[in-house]
Design a protein around this motif. Structure first.
Motif, PDB file in Angstrom:
ATOM      1  N   TRP A   1      -7.541   5.738   4.923  1.00 41.44           N
ATOM      2  CA  TRP A   1      -6.253   6.274   5.338  1.00 41.44           C
ATOM      3  C   TRP A   1      -6.107   6.119   6.855  1.00 41.44           C
ATOM      4  O   TRP A   1      -7.094   6.220   7.596  1.00 41.44           O
ATOM      5  CB  TRP A   1      -6.139   7.762   4.982  1.00 41.44           C
ATOM      6  N   ALA A   2      -4.906   5.877   7.291  1.00 40.56           N
ATOM      7  CA  ALA A   2      -4.625   5.711   8.720  1.00 40.56           C
ATOM      8  C   ALA A   2      -3.420   6.553   9.095  1.00 40.56           C
ATOM      9  O   ALA A   2      -2.470   6.701   8.305  1.00 40.56           O
ATOM     10  CB  ALA A   2      -4.349   4.245   9.041  1.00 40.56           C
ATOM     11  N   ALA A   3      -3.456   7.094  10.311  1.00 40.70           N
ATOM     12  CA  ALA A   3      -2.313   7.822  10.864  1.00 40.70           C
ATOM     13  C   ALA A   3      -1.684   6.969  11.958  1.00 40.70           C
ATOM     14  O   ALA A   3      -2.380   6.480  12.851  1.00 40.70           O
ATOM     15  CB  ALA A   3      -2.755   9.166  11.431  1.00 40.70           C
ATOM     16  N   LEU A   4      -0.368   6.760  11.852  1.00 39.96           N
ATOM     17  CA  LEU A   4       0.382   6.076  12.896  1.00 39.96           C
ATOM     18  C   LEU A   4       1.196   7.096  13.673  1.00 39.96           C
ATOM     19  O   LEU A   4       1.730   8.055  13.113  1.00 39.96           O
ATOM     20  CB  LEU A   4       1.310   5.019  12.297  1.00 39.96           C
ATOM     21  N   TRP A   5       1.303   6.843  14.960  1.00 40.91           N
ATOM     22  CA  TRP A   5       2.018   7.761  15.854  1.00 40.91           C
ATOM     23  C   TRP A   5       3.143   6.992  16.534  1.00 40.91           C
ATOM     24  O   TRP A   5       2.897   6.075  17.317  1.00 40.91           O
ATOM     25  CB  TRP A   5       1.036   8.325  16.886  1.00 40.91           C
TER      26      TRP A   5
ATOM     27  N   TRP B   1      -0.796   6.396   6.073  1.00 42.55           N
ATOM     28  CA  TRP B   1      -0.859   5.250   5.178  1.00 42.55           C
ATOM     29  C   TRP B   1      -2.204   5.222   4.454  1.00 42.55           C
ATOM     30  O   TRP B   1      -3.220   5.701   4.972  1.00 42.55           O
ATOM     31  CB  TRP B   1      -0.691   3.946   5.969  1.00 42.55           C
ATOM     32  N   ARG B   2      -2.173   4.645   3.242  1.00 41.77           N
ATOM     33  CA  ARG B   2      -3.399   4.523   2.450  1.00 41.77           C
ATOM     34  C   ARG B   2      -3.588   3.073   2.013  1.00 41.77           C
ATOM     35  O   ARG B   2      -2.628   2.370   1.700  1.00 41.77           O
ATOM     36  CB  ARG B   2      -3.322   5.417   1.217  1.00 41.77           C
ATOM     37  N   SER B   3      -4.854   2.664   2.023  1.00 40.43           N
ATOM     38  CA  SER B   3      -5.208   1.347   1.487  1.00 40.43           C
ATOM     39  C   SER B   3      -6.239   1.534   0.384  1.00 40.43           C
ATOM     40  O   SER B   3      -7.166   2.335   0.516  1.00 40.43           O
ATOM     41  CB  SER B   3      -5.793   0.446   2.585  1.00 40.43           C
ATOM     42  N   LYS B   4      -6.083   0.779  -0.716  1.00 43.35           N
ATOM     43  CA  LYS B   4      -7.035   0.811  -1.820  1.00 43.35           C
ATOM     44  C   LYS B   4      -7.832  -0.483  -1.928  1.00 43.35           C
ATOM     45  O   LYS B   4      -8.635  -0.635  -2.854  1.00 43.35           O
ATOM     46  CB  LYS B   4      -6.309   1.071  -3.139  1.00 43.35           C
ATOM     47  N   ASP B   5      -7.598  -1.405  -1.003  1.00 48.10           N
ATOM     48  CA  ASP B   5      -8.284  -2.693  -1.077  1.00 48.10           C
ATOM     49  C   ASP B   5      -8.997  -3.026   0.235  1.00 48.10           C
ATOM     50  O   ASP B   5      -8.941  -4.139   0.741  1.00 48.10           O
ATOM     51  CB  ASP B   5      -7.304  -3.797  -1.452  1.00 48.10           C
ATOM     52  N   GLY B   6      -9.646  -2.008   0.792  1.00 47.41           N
ATOM     53  CA  GLY B   6     -10.441  -2.239   1.994  1.00 47.41           C
ATOM     54  C   GLY B   6      -9.627  -2.492   3.237  1.00 47.41           C
ATOM     55  O   GLY B   6     -10.106  -3.151   4.163  1.00 47.41           O
ATOM     56  N   GLY B   7      -8.408  -1.989   3.274  1.00 47.86           N
ATOM     57  CA  GLY B   7      -7.594  -2.136   4.464  1.00 47.86           C
ATOM     58  C   GLY B   7      -6.828  -3.416   4.542  1.00 47.86           C
ATOM     59  O   GLY B   7      -6.271  -3.734   5.596  1.00 47.86           O
ATOM     60  N   SER B   8      -6.743  -4.156   3.450  1.00 48.24           N
ATOM     61  CA  SER B   8      -5.982  -5.402   3.469  1.00 48.24           C
ATOM     62  C   SER B   8      -4.492  -5.141   3.336  1.00 48.24           C
ATOM     63  O   SER B   8      -3.673  -5.771   4.017  1.00 48.24           O
ATOM     64  CB  SER B   8      -6.468  -6.334   2.342  1.00 48.24           C
TER      65      SER B   8
ATOM     66  N   GLU C   1       0.008   1.394   1.817  1.00 47.31           N
ATOM     67  CA  GLU C   1       1.196   2.072   1.301  1.00 47.31           C
ATOM     68  C   GLU C   1       1.347   3.405   2.017  1.00 47.31           C
ATOM     69  O   GLU C   1       0.365   4.057   2.364  1.00 47.31           O
ATOM     70  CB  GLU C   1       1.081   2.294  -0.206  1.00 47.31           C
ATOM     71  N   ARG C   2       2.579   3.820   2.226  1.00 45.88           N
ATOM     72  CA  ARG C   2       2.831   5.047   2.970  1.00 45.88           C
ATOM     73  C   ARG C   2       2.798   6.256   2.043  1.00 45.88           C
ATOM     74  O   ARG C   2       3.352   6.225   0.942  1.00 45.88           O
ATOM     75  CB  ARG C   2       4.172   4.980   3.690  1.00 45.88           C
ATOM     76  N   MET C   3       2.148   7.322   2.517  1.00 45.04           N
ATOM     77  CA  MET C   3       2.102   8.582   1.795  1.00 45.04           C
ATOM     78  C   MET C   3       3.250   9.469   2.270  1.00 45.04           C
ATOM     79  O   MET C   3       3.381   9.729   3.475  1.00 45.04           O
ATOM     80  CB  MET C   3       0.764   9.297   2.048  1.00 45.04           C
ATOM     81  N   LYS C   4       4.083   9.950   1.325  1.00 36.79           N
ATOM     82  CA  LYS C   4       5.255  10.744   1.715  1.00 36.79           C
ATOM     83  C   LYS C   4       5.369  12.060   0.967  1.00 36.79           C
ATOM     84  O   LYS C   4       5.906  13.039   1.489  1.00 36.79           O
ATOM     85  CB  LYS C   4       6.532   9.938   1.493  1.00 36.79           C
ATOM     86  N   ASN C   5       4.889  12.114  -0.260  1.00 38.69           N
ATOM     87  CA  ASN C   5       5.150  13.249  -1.137  1.00 38.69           C
ATOM     88  C   ASN C   5       4.548  14.530  -0.578  1.00 38.69           C
ATOM     89  O   ASN C   5       3.332  14.701  -0.542  1.00 38.69           O
ATOM     90  CB  ASN C   5       4.586  12.963  -2.533  1.00 38.69           C
ATOM     91  N   GLY C   6       5.421  15.426  -0.127  1.00 42.20           N
ATOM     92  CA  GLY C   6       4.990  16.705   0.419  1.00 42.20           C
ATOM     93  C   GLY C   6       4.866  16.736   1.919  1.00 42.20           C
ATOM     94  O   GLY C   6       4.661  17.816   2.507  1.00 42.20           O
ATOM     95  N   LEU C   7       4.972  15.595   2.587  1.00 46.08           N
ATOM     96  CA  LEU C   7       4.870  15.546   4.045  1.00 46.08           C
ATOM     97  C   LEU C   7       6.261  15.662   4.677  1.00 46.08           C
ATOM     98  O   LEU C   7       7.267  15.293   4.057  1.00 46.08           O
ATOM     99  CB  LEU C   7       4.204  14.235   4.482  1.00 46.08           C
TER     100      LEU C   7
END
Length: 893
Positions: free
Chosen positions: A59-63, A82-89, A92-98
């Motif tokens: 997971w990564a946080a962008l500012w 953001w979340r990656s499921k393939d080693g950071g290649s 996808e953005r996480m939004k639900n509840g944020l």
């Protein structure tokens, strides 16, 4: 599992939109990188966390943020998780509840529970701590406890316990711990410092922790209940450096998120420790002003116009603000005056009653801050569009002001001449105490910070200005020089690396045109008035240099993160400036024989090396194996008191005692220190003494007495004439302990007498041992009872004399309890005592000297008898009895 694969979160420049942002991945150990996450040229990646159970998930946080010199924008559409499921290649953005509009974010995956994440979020609506238990698909708002996210741009760090899924830590100005999954934070971790910025927990033992904060680094072995000291690391961030004129001069400054302080450059007990530091007026961002000859009262600043007067003896401080109005959060345009975070404070060198303080105007006080008068108009651009609130769209930030004066310098040539520089790029000068000001800003400059101004100590019309443009994302070096009081400026940066922007320039007060520059990464020197610059890093860390000042013959340095430094003795640089960098030279500095006492009780930094510092430059092709090198020190009478020859097989150390020392002899610049001890005295094998060792040489030589000395460097090539260079050096005694010329003369006379006694005994022991050995050899060659009896009697007499002179059984100090002092020890103790005693000598020492001298006279008379008539009698008998006798008359000689 694969150390060649790692990811990097890149924030990018805070000062301008750039494409060098986002998350980068390497699969070849960092040889090449591929950017895999990018949203916008103003959105940087500022946090990154890996699923401990599956490195393909991260997971990564962008500012989404921009920083201008006058404001901080924190928050925008690209801020998010953001979340990656393939080693950071791919991501996808996480939004639900944020929240919809977010600013800065910290995110961490829990090693103790699969799928659990924590995020600390700056947001317009529902800020605070969030938690996900499904790998980030959905998020739950846990708390909006404001201490977790206040002043978000400076903090926003969250950490998960590696063993307990419900334990989570959040760092802000304070440090908080939750044990209920982030619902509440009842525990505040203390015991180290404030303003927390990083945290590490041992993955196998959570009781072992490391932290980083504005005070430095610390370690806990008990889960944060107690922390190791931060007083063992030179990590202070100093904004400026000011020095006084006292004997053990101090360096003064405010240090970020810590007290303003003064620290001696030389410790009274032989090293620099906490005992050499004092609190002074001001706070973390202070300039510190004082009477340089009597710093009993200090004046120090702080943010938003704070300034105080401190009586150093009592420690009592008084608020002497120009206009007592702090009002955090108030826009600069709504303030009566605007003061920089690092607002200048200057005491006149011509009148210690005159004190200056600069905001957007210059103020003067003649009553120690009891009252202030403005002596200038607004000397900034004062553009209303840049004087609004300091932060948007979520969090305000007004600890700093823009459009303020950052520099104020008084000319060393005239008290009424002041130069002022602003953080929005203007330079002004007055020559009549503020009645009139003239704008002398370099025409081509544009906006930028005037970070330092140096008025030449040699020419009142010459000045140097260091501009920084990094807050406009311009990292080029800028130094401007004028030789007509600002009428015309020239750029002087040749040799300074592009991108290594300049913070400060100072001119040597002894040699005109010798300049020192502090940059973002280190130090440069110029020998020609700034036309050319050479890097002068040596052992200086790569660190921002915030200020420089020349004190005595030293260069005092403040840094942003590595504390204070001092370059001791500028002699070599001055020689280069005067004679050229390629010329051979010898230069010796004067020295003070400082006296130290007490015992250190803290970790210490080293004092400057003690003694006469000798610099010499050898030819670039110099080879010590082919050209002999010898250094001698002679006193005013021409007697050699110290000498040493270079040995191609040995490397000279930065100092040395006696003939064992090999001076450095490399091509180019060499440096050695004569430590003010004379060449070692001879020793007596087996004669253990308090000061003089146990061997063929004593442990050290006597202390050089005050006076004038000559240092001579002799180069002896295999062919051709020797090359001789000389320079003078004076040695003075610690001025804290004055004594009359008569007292010094008496000390010299008695010390010379004690030294002569000691040498007489040493040479006598050697002579008698030689005689004894030869007598034994001769008696062994002849079968004659009368000769053998005479030889035995003589050797026994020599043994008796030697035993009366010293105790050969001694091997260490404890043996003094078993083997009493003998004459050699008595003499060496008297000699050592006289050598180390501050004049005038005590009556007891003089009485002891007389008594020991009587013993020595008697011992030398006995020696004369042994080497005279007694040895002559043995020789005569041996001649009579032996056909091929070896005459020993030479021994007596």
């Amino acid at each position: 599992q694969n150390p060649d694969i790692f990811w990097v979160a890149v924030q990018g420049s805070p000062w301008a939109p750039t494409d060098e942002r986002g998350v980068y991945k390497t699969t070849d150990g960092g040889k090449t990188f591929e950017r895999t996450l990018f949203e916008s040229n103003v959105a940087g990646a500022i946090d990154l966390t890996l699923d401990p159970a599956n490195p393909e998930i991260l997971w990564a946080a962008l500012w989404d943020s921009e920083r201008e010199p006058w404001e901080i924008r924190s928050g925008g559409p690209a801020s998010g998780i953001w979340r990656s499921k393939d080693g950071g290649s791919t991501w996808e953005r996480m939004k639900n509840g944020l929240p919809d509009l977010m600013g800065k974010i910290g995110v961490v995956a829990s090693p103790a529970k699969a799928g659990r994440l924590f995020a600390i979020v700056e947001a317009k609506d529902k800020p605070g701590l969030y938690r996900s238990d499904d790998y980030g698909d959905t998020w739950q708002h846990m708390t909006d406890y404001r201490p977790l996210f206040s002043r978000s741009w400076y903090y926003m760090h969250v950490f998960a316990d590696p063993k307990d899924a419900d334990t989570v830590y959040v760092q802000n100005a304070a440090f908080f711990k939750s044990i209920d999954g982030g619902k509440t934070f009842p525990t505040r971790i203390t015991g180290s410092h404030g303003d927390w910025h990083d945290f590490w927990i041992n993955p196998n033992n959570p009781n072992i922790m490391g932290v980083a904060n504005d005070g430095g680094g610390a370690v806990s072995m008990n889960g944060g209940k107690t922390w190791s000291t931060q007083l063992n690391q030179p990590t202070a961030q100093f904004y400026r450096v000011h020095t006084d004129n006292t004997l053990f001069y101090r360096l003064y400054s405010g240090q970020q998120d810590n007290s303003a302080l003064g620290v001696r450059h030389r410790g009274l007990d032989g090293g620099i420790g906490l005992e050499d530091m004092v609190d002074v007026a001001g706070c973390e961002s202070a300039h510190v002003a004082f009477d340089v000859n009597n710093p009993d009262v200090t004046f120090g600043g702080c943010y938003l116009g704070l300034i105080s007067r401190r009586d150093q003896a009592s420690g009592v401080q008084k608020d002497i603000r120009v206009y007592p109005h702090i009002a955090f959060g108030v826009a600069p345009k709504d303030r009566k005056y605007r003061f920089n975070w690092n607002a200048p404070i200057v005491m006149s060198r011509f009148d210690s009653k005159t004190l200056y303080h600069a905001g957007n105007v210059v103020f003067r006080s003649v009553d120690e801050g009891q009252s202030w008068n403005a002596i200038s108009p607004d000397l900034t651009r004062n553009e209303d569009e840049y004087l609004g609130p300091g932060g948007r769209p979520i969090t305000n930030e007004v600890t700093e002001n823009y459009s303020t004066l950052l520099v104020l310098e008084e000319s060393p040539h005239a008290g009424g001449t002041l130069w002022a520089g602003s953080d929005d790029g203007l330079v002004h000068v007055t020559t009549n105490g503020g009645e009139d000001w003239r704008d002398v800003t370099p025409n081509a400059r544009g906006k930028g910070m005037v970070n330092a101004i140096e008025i030449s100590p040699h020419n009142p019309e010459t000045a140097y200005v260091a501009f920084t443009g990094y807050k406009w994302n311009d990292h080029k070096p800028y130094i401007y020089k004028t030789t007509n009081s600002g009428g015309r400026w020239r750029t002087k940066v040749n040799g300074i690396a592009d991108g290594d922007f300049v913070r400060v320039v100072r001119e040597d007060p002894v040699v005109e045109g010798l300049l020192y520059a502090g940059t973002e990464t280190g130090i440069y020197v110029s020998f020609n008035g700034g036309d050319d610059w050479t890097r002068m890093q040596n052992n200086m860390p790569a660190v921002p240099i915030t200020d420089l000042t020349v004190q005595d013959d030293d260069l005092a340095i403040s840094t942003q993160g590595r504390a204070f430094w001092v370059l001791d003795d500028l002699t070599a640089l001055r020689e280069y400036a005067q004679n050229g960098t390629g010329a051979a030279f010898l230069a010796a500095s004067d020295a003070i024989d400082f006296q130290y006492g007490g015992r250190a009780n803290t970790l210490q930094m080293p004092n400057p090396e003690e003694g006469v510092v000798v610099h010499y430059r050898l030819a670039d092709d110099f080879d010590v194996a082919k050209t002999g090198l010898k250094i001698e020190v002679t006193d005013a009478s021409g007697d050699t008191v110290w000498s040493a020859k270079a040995d191609a097989k040995k490397e000279g150390k930065p100092g040395g005692k006696g003939s064992k020392y090999s001076p450095p002899a490399k091509p180019g610049l060499n440096r050695m220190v004569w430590d003010l001890t004379e060449t070692r005295l001879p020793g007596v094998k087996g004669a253990w003494g308090f000061s003089w060792g146990n061997g063929e040489e004593a442990n050290s030589g006597l202390a050089a007495l005050p006076g004038d000395y000559t240092v001579t460097l002799t180069l002896t090539p295999e062919e051709g004439d020797p090359v001789v260079m000389t320079d003078g050096a004076s040695v003075s005694f610690d001025p804290r302990f004055p004594a009359s010329d008569a007292a010094w003369a008496e000390k010299r006379t008695l010390r010379d007498g004690a030294e002569a006694m000691y040498k007489s005994l040493v040479t006598s022991v050697a002579a008698l041992r030689s005689a004894r050995a030869q007598v034994k050899t001769l008696t062994g060659r002849i079968d004659d009872s009368e000769v053998k009896d005479a030889g035995k009697a003589l050797t026994e007499a020599i043994d008796a004399w030697e035993e009366s002179v010293f105790s050969p059984e001694r091997s260490n100090f404890q043996d003094v309890l078993n083997f009493p002092d003998r004459l050699v020890t008595n003499v060496s103790t008297v000699l050592s005592g006289i050598d180390g005693m501050l004049p005038p000598l005590t009556e007891g020492m003089k009485e002891r000297y007389g008594d020991v001298k009587a013993e020595v006279d008697a011992a030398l008379a006995a020696r004369d008898s042994l080497l005279g008539e007694q040895l002559a009698a043995f020789n005569a008998l041996y001649k009579e009895k032996a056909l091929d006798a070896v005459v020993l008359d030479d021994i007596a000689e």
